[in-house]
Design an enzyme around this catalytic site. Sequence first.
Site, PDB file in Angstrom:
ATOM      1  N   SER A 129      55.436  94.076  17.822  1.00  0.00           N
ATOM      2  CA  SER A 129      54.968  94.928  16.726  1.00  0.00           C
ATOM      3  C   SER A 129      55.558  94.519  15.382  1.00  0.00           C
ATOM      4  CB  SER A 129      55.318  96.392  17.007  1.00  0.00           C
ATOM      5  OG  SER A 129      54.633  96.873  18.137  1.00  0.00           O
ATOM      6  N   GLU A 244      53.500  95.184  31.884  1.00  0.00           N
ATOM      7  CA  GLU A 244      54.223  96.313  31.301  1.00  0.00           C
ATOM      8  C   GLU A 244      53.536  97.626  31.661  1.00  0.00           C
ATOM      9  OE1 GLU A 244      55.671  98.002  26.910  1.00  0.00           O
ATOM     10  OE2 GLU A 244      54.326  96.288  27.042  1.00  0.00           O
ATOM     11  N   GLU A 385      45.196 105.906  22.476  1.00  0.00           N
ATOM     12  CA  GLU A 385      43.881 105.595  21.919  1.00  0.00           C
ATOM     13  C   GLU A 385      43.450 104.174  22.293  1.00  0.00           C
ATOM     14  OE1 GLU A 385      45.665 108.943  19.811  1.00  0.00           O
ATOM     15  OE2 GLU A 385      46.404 106.942  20.293  1.00  0.00           O
TER      16      GLU A 385
END
Length: 398
Positions: A129, A244, A385
């Site tokens: 990220s 993961e 989402e």
Amino acid sequence: MDFDDSPAESTFREEVRAFLKGHLPADLSGKVLGHRRLHKEDFLRWQAILLKRGWVAPAWPKEHGGTGWSAIERGIFDEECALAGAPELPAFGVRMIGPVLIAFGTEAQKQHLLPRILDGSDWWCQGYSEPGAGSDLAALSTRAEIDGADFVVNGQKIWTTYAHYANMMFALVRTASTGKKQEGISFLLVDMTTPGITVRPIITLDGEHEINEVFFDNVRVPRANLVGELNQGWTCAKYLLGHERFGAARVGRAKREVAFLRRIATERIVDGIPLAESPAFAEKLARLEIDLMALECTSLRMSVAATEGAIDGTEASLLKLLGARVAQAASALALDVAGPYALPYRPADFELNSDLEPVGPDYSGPLAAYYMNLRKITIYGGTDEVQHNIIAKARLGL
């Protein structure tokens, strides 16, 4: 509800239970079962015990130090470890970079790095990220320019769990800017002691220093640290995220938390009766147990499908969604049980055998921080989402 094991699975489960009973240190299980803080040395101590038994990396092939267990056996092992209060080893080494190296790494990378993952010599963190690339990971902008025998890396990563402990990072970097966003991304292994790397702490809502932001200022990374093909790192990234998310159901942890809820609800007296006897609480607990039963059934079904090679990747997203919801619901219900006793925030409450006088029942001190920490699990590894979109696209054709 418990699903019946086959005779062979029952024998295996008893073997795991006997091992845990004989080798899991009481102070480590006390921390886990009491929602206390775990330190790096706690994880490494448990990893050393597992290493001696050959059980550090259940999902790896035997030739690389794995166990050769089936998906069902791995699920039994994870469940029994969770129920016993064994520390869950950080995923970045064994569950994430290890499988990527086995699938895409060079022989030199495998020979050098896989043993160091198994014995804990290397502590890994994940450089994915960025401030402008979270759920839209393909928008990452950290760049790596080729300069002779090295890549020169510049940019920033954020939400980097355990970067302050890590000596190694696997990172996604942009090595080309043409084509789709997913193209031109490469997968690099970065030594965290390299000059030009700065790690700054981010303190989370529960008061913990678990995550960090990491800055790269002309950091030189050997070209030999490239995993897979240049500009093809997105393939490695997707493979890693599948590993993961597939481990995100955490049925054993959920069962442990439900057992914890049942115990403390019998101890907490409200309006003159144990909370466990309250119809309103019983309804909430029953709903949680039904969701847990559905999660376990789904996880078992997908484990069997994985053994038969009949999965397409969306299963990992579904398990992450369901597992996160159950975990968060259990932590919220624990706050309901503890009531006002869970409100004070005192860092010493998160250490085992604290000298502080307890405000309420011994179990109550860490619960608010535990609840707040679990808010992250519907964000990391791809938000809810994002998981919905993956499922809708792959299964519904939307």
